[in-house]
Design a protein around this motif. Structure first.
Motif, mmCIF file in Angstrom:
data_model
loop_
_atom_site.group_PDB
_atom_site.id
_atom_site.type_symbol
_atom_site.label_atom_id
_atom_site.label_comp_id
_atom_site.label_asym_id
_atom_site.label_seq_id
_atom_site.Cartn_x
_atom_site.Cartn_y
_atom_site.Cartn_z
ATOM 1 N N THR A 1 -2.103 0.112 7.053
ATOM 2 C CA THR A 1 -1.454 -1.045 6.405
ATOM 3 C C THR A 1 -1.715 -1.231 4.962
ATOM 4 N N ASP A 2 -3.104 -0.476 4.507
ATOM 5 C CA ASP A 2 -3.042 -0.802 3.009
ATOM 6 C C ASP A 2 -3.980 0.431 2.540
ATOM 7 N N TYR B 1 -5.138 0.661 -0.771
ATOM 8 C CA TYR B 1 -5.946 -0.070 -1.761
ATOM 9 C C TYR B 1 -7.369 -0.428 -0.977
ATOM 10 N N TYR C 1 -7.672 3.982 -4.618
ATOM 11 C CA TYR C 1 -6.336 4.362 -3.966
ATOM 12 C C TYR C 1 -6.572 5.358 -3.106
ATOM 13 N N PRO D 1 -10.125 -4.385 2.116
ATOM 14 C CA PRO D 1 -8.780 -4.124 1.084
ATOM 15 C C PRO D 1 -9.038 -4.552 -0.251
ATOM 16 N N ALA E 1 -5.621 -7.896 -4.650
ATOM 17 C CA ALA E 1 -4.412 -7.245 -5.148
ATOM 18 C C ALA E 1 -4.078 -7.588 -6.644
ATOM 19 N N ARG F 1 -4.792 -4.267 -8.789
ATOM 20 C CA ARG F 1 -4.186 -3.143 -8.290
ATOM 21 C C ARG F 1 -3.460 -2.503 -9.340
#
Length: 321
Positions: free
Chosen positions: A157-158, A160, A177, A213, A216, A219
């Motif tokens: 799902t992610d 990062y 990443y 995670p 955001a 990023r």
């Protein structure tokens, strides 16, 4: 092609299409019209919910929201599944407990004769890591690091991530990443782009203490990451020519991202071009050890100065037994 194998393949063909015709079945499987019709009728009798369309361009489609028939495996498909299980049961692969329950369910679906064949295969075939004194189809015991499955679930799902690793007695955290998750030399590795230091980083899954995670707002876009990696790696800086003995060694083991190009039809000579990050100590040590592993049947056309110095240091310190 045997009938049962053909019908299984036709069922998969049908499941992957919204609509099909008898003519398409004839052409795809190289059978007569009567054979195609007979196979379709048998598939319908097995419970596949087909609806026939009348008219000049009529055909068939699978009824929506319907229960499909039980999947049937050919003898060779069953053998392929269990040999794959046998060959990888001690490889620290994720979802090992799920693989064990899957194997048990598959055993319950097959006939006694098929089970007998698998027992015999299990007695005859030995793979690396197999205990010949305790061969058991369901003995999948080499569990991977507990963080591995958690990591896989997260990266679906992610990409990062904030990863925390144990270095000595300290815990260090890196925002990355994730580029790849791979297994090399019996251990799982994360290849990622460090978002703070803006460079490629390799992290051993065994050293992970926490993953979550990454925020955001901090990023960097994937496009910019790929552009930075491309600029950093630039052109190849290691260029080798390999003879047959070196090729044989290459086939035994080579780093994941290194490949060769054969230079004759007999595959007895090849060239190897790659980029070595000489500023990464672990990568420098690994490539040095690997070049020594390839042996003397190589011709070096281009090599970073740091790699050559490392090779010379190793050769000076090497004394034959």
């Amino acid at each position: 092609m045997k009938k049962i194998e053909r019908i299984n393949i036709i069922m998969r063909y049908i499941n992957n299409r919204a609509h099909f015709t008898i003519t398409e079945i004839m052409r795809e499987f190289n059978v007569s019209r009567s054979t195609a019709i007979r196979d379709i009728r048998e598939i319908e009798a097995m419970g596949m919910p087909l609806v026939a369309e009348v008219g000049r361009d009529g055909g068939y489609f699978v009824m929506n929201n319907s229960v499909l028939p039980t999947v049937r495996f050919t003898d060779n498909e069953i053998k392929a599944l269990f040999i794959a299980f046998m060959a990888t049961r001690n490889q620290q692969l994720p979802y090992l407990k799920s693989r064990q329950s899957l194997a048990e369910k598959l055993l319950g679906l097959i006939s006694q004769n098929q089970q007998d064949d698998l027992v015999l295969l299990n007695q005859i075939l030995l793979f690396e890591g197999t205990n010949p004194h305790n061969p058991d189809l369901l003995d999948l015991s080499d569990l991977p690091h507990p963080m591995l499955e958690q990591l896989i679930q997260l990266i679906l799902t992610d990409s990062y991530l904030m990863v925390s690793v144990e270095v000595g007695r300290e815990i260090q955290s890196y925002p990355i990443y994730l580029l790849h998750l791979y297994r090399e030399k019996s251990s799982w590795q994360i290849e990622g782009f460090d978002l703070e230091e803006e460079k490629r980083r390799i992290i051993a899954v065994d050293s992970l203490t926490d993953i979550k995670p990454y925020a955001a707002k901090k990023r960097t876009s994937k496009k910019k990451i790929m552009e930075q990696l491309s600029k950093q790696e630039g052109a190849y800086n290691l260029f080798l020519e390999l003879g047959p003995k070196a090729i044989a060694q290459f086939k035994k083991y080579h780093p994941l991202k290194i490949s060769i190009a054969y230079t004759n039809p007999y595959q007895s000579t090849a060239i190897l071009k790659t980029f070595v990050n000489v500023h990464h100590p672990d990568e420098l040590d690994e490539i040095t050890n690997w070049l020594l592993f390839l042996g003397q049947d190589i011709t070096i056309r281009e090599v970073p100065e740091e790699v050559m110095e490392s090779l010379q240091e190793r050769m000076i310190g090497f004394t034959p037994s």
